[in-house]
Design a protein around this motif. Structure first.
Motif, mmCIF file in Angstrom:
data_model
loop_
_atom_site.group_PDB
_atom_site.id
_atom_site.type_symbol
_atom_site.label_atom_id
_atom_site.label_comp_id
_atom_site.label_asym_id
_atom_site.label_seq_id
_atom_site.Cartn_x
_atom_site.Cartn_y
_atom_site.Cartn_z
ATOM 1 N N ARG A 1 0.837 -1.194 0.000
ATOM 2 C CA ARG A 1 0.000 0.000 0.000
ATOM 3 C C ARG A 1 0.878 1.254 0.000
ATOM 4 O O ARG A 1 1.975 1.256 0.535
ATOM 5 C CB ARG A 1 -0.927 0.011 1.211
ATOM 6 N N SER A 2 0.349 2.312 -0.569
ATOM 7 C CA SER A 2 1.085 3.566 -0.669
ATOM 8 C C SER A 2 0.726 4.494 0.481
ATOM 9 O O SER A 2 -0.416 4.505 0.960
ATOM 10 C CB SER A 2 0.768 4.254 -1.997
ATOM 11 N N SER B 1 0.244 7.501 0.276
ATOM 12 C CA SER B 1 -0.757 8.455 -0.213
ATOM 13 C C SER B 1 -2.188 7.987 0.056
ATOM 14 O O SER B 1 -3.129 8.775 -0.001
ATOM 15 C CB SER B 1 -0.571 8.689 -1.709
ATOM 16 N N GLU B 2 -2.364 6.687 0.383
ATOM 17 C CA GLU B 2 -3.686 6.146 0.667
ATOM 18 C C GLU B 2 -4.126 6.423 2.110
ATOM 19 O O GLU B 2 -5.284 6.193 2.451
ATOM 20 C CB GLU B 2 -3.700 4.632 0.427
#
Length: 532
Positions: free
Chosen positions: A425-426, A428-429
């Motif tokens: 997962r990034s 930014s999420e």
């Protein structure tokens, strides 16, 4: 505005791929859904974060720190402790927005570190909250001697204990409003303190001429490096409670809006309350003054002494009154935090199931009664012992529990980010991302570990006293309690020492946000963003 907050976020079911099993099906759920009511707004969270750590540690405990560490010692101590709680607050911010749970620190630790560490942290933090109630109550009786010594200590303790009980009994909405009022009073008064004590130091008061930095020039570090180390427990105790914004997120309509705002303004609170407040004391109060708290005289707050010696008795009386507001505020927050910690432990299966219960108004009666009874009972230790000795002892116990708690919060944040990245997962999420990661989290964790070692050193070789087994256990028993709880839980839970970050269900117990355009904060002025 608060109506918009209530509709800006929802807590929905995890995505279909989530199995909802944090502990691999063996240790209960994390309590995403509880019987608590989301009645607190951004205004409440901001003011609770503002005022929760302003209590006897600052108003009274700074006297013992000044006497043992000197002007430079106490000022540097607050700088170091402030950098730590600032780091901890940013770790809390990311996790509280994502996982607003009733016993936030405990449940984050269980999710990202291991169940044994969560068990030890939960019970340690709960006991710390009870100790803080006791310390606030017994210190209040000491401060009252400024006005009268005709009333028995036990009577004062009972009166203020009943006030704290009343604040929590009337529900979380009443608790929130009381904290807003108390925090506003404390916050407004600190401006008066800073301005007035600058004037008195410059010779603008009738009681004495200019003081300047006389005490800094004379002996900035009393008792040398060991004296500086000795102020750290009181500085940590003074700032303990600043992490409570993570707890109230579970009862907040929109954590994504309220928690970052509380975290983002912490730097100004630290500089105003602790750094400038401590500086004012160091330039106005003689560290050798016998009347300072912990001395041989009246054991008064150093702020009260500063006004009294400046020939400003009205300000001294108002200062004492503000101290009592701090008692109500910090004591009620501790009762709130202790009851919610027990609720979180119960949701994890680490406390009796009854502690998960709350009434229709969101009051967790079992946790409240248990916390208030123990906290009030411990306060009566002051009846038959020296107030300064009891305060120092309880402060040391709380400081060690706080260091353990702050360290686990930072470690949980590091592990959370590691799991987030490891599962592809990034960043930014994330609903809200701290710009300080990873440096602040590691800074807080390393200093927590180091200062626990410092407390061991001071317990073995105490300042101004001969080493003794009694003194060691009195000051370091907190660490022993944590180790016993942790090892006992290890025997019970078994399994790996760490939760496997590859298998953590990152979507279970989290809050999912919608209507981003509604919850996006409108552009406000600087004053609003910092104080509202």
């Amino acid at each position: 505005m608060e109506k918009d907050e209530a509709h800006a976020s929802v807590e929905s079911s995890p995505p279909p791929h989530s199995n909802g099993d944090h502990y691999h099906g063996s240790h209960g759920d994390h309590g995403a859904e509880t019987e608590l009511q989301r009645l607190l707004s951004t205004r409440h969270v901001t003011m609770i974060a503002l005022g929760s750590s302003i209590g006897m540690g600052l108003w009274l405990g700074s006297g013992t720190s000044l006497a043992s560490g000197g002007p430079a010692g106490i000022f540097l101590g607050y700088i170091l402790a402030g950098s730590m709680i600032w780091s901890v607050a940013h770790s809390i911010g990311e996790m509280a927005v994502m996982y607003p749970l009733p016993s936030a620190f405990v449940q984050w630790t269980g999710k990202f570190v291991c169940p044994s560490a969560a068990f030890a942290l939960g019970w340690a933090y709960w006991f710390s909250y009870a100790i803080t109630i006791a310390n606030e109550l017994q210190a209040a009786s000491t401060v009252l001697h400024f006005w009268t010594d005709k009333v028995p200590i036990a009577a004062w303790i009972t009166i203020f204990w009943l006030v704290i009980v009343a604040v929590n009994v009337f529900g979380v909405n009443v608790f929130g409003e009381v904290e807003v009022i108390c925090s506003s009073i404390k916050f407004g008064w600190i401006f008066v303190v800073i301005i007035s004590l600058i004037v008195t130091s410059a010779g603008g008061a009738p009681g004495h001429g200019p003081i300047g930095f006389r005490y800094w020039k004379h002996d900035p570090f009393i008792n040398g490096f060991k004296g500086f180390l000795s102020v750290m427990p009181t500085c940590i105790f003074a700032m303990s409670g600043g992490e409570n914004s993570g707890l109230v997120a579970a009862e907040t309509a929109n954590p994504r809006k309220s928690v970052p705002r509380a975290v983002g303004s912490i730097w100004l609170r630290l500089s105003l309350f602790y750094l400038l407040g401590a500086l004012m004391i160091t330039i106005n109060v003689d560290p050798t003054n016998p009347n300072i708290f912990g001395g041989t005289g009246t054991n008064a707050s150093p702020f009260v002494i500063a006004y009294r010696e400046a020939g400003l008795p009205p300000l001294a009386h108002i200062m004492n009154a503000v101290i009592f507001v701090s008692v109500i505020s910090t004591g009620s927050i501790s009762a709130y935090g202790g009851s919610r910690t027990l609720m979180g432990l119960a949701h994890l299966g680490m406390a009796p199931r009854n502690f998960t219960k709350a009434d229709k108004s969101g009051r967790p009666w079992w946790g409240l009664v248990f916390t208030l009874v123990l906290g009030g009972g411990l306060a009566y230790l002051n009846v038959g012992a020296s107030a300064a000795d009891v305060f120092t002892w309880l402060s040391n116990l709380t400081s060690l529990f706080t260091l353990f708690g702050w360290g686990m919060i930072c470690l949980s944040h590091i592990r959370f980010r590691h799991a987030w990245k490891q599962q592809g997962r990034s960043a930014s999420e994330l609903p809200w991302k701290s710009w300080t990661y990873p440096y602040a989290a590691w800074w807080g964790l390393i200093w927590c570990i180091f200062l626990i070692g410092v407390e061991f050193y001071l317990s073995v070789w105490p300042l101004g006293k001969k080493p003794s087994a009694k003194g060691f256990f009195a000051n370091y028993v907190s660490v022993i309690v944590v180790l016993v709880c942790y090892l006992g839980a290890r025997v019970y839970y078994r399994g790996p020492w760490w939760v496997d970050t590859r298998t953590i269900d990152l979507d279970a117990s989290r809050r999912f946000y919608v209507n981003a355009d509604v919850e996006k904060a409108k552009k406000k002025g600087f004053f609003y963003m910092v104080f509202c």
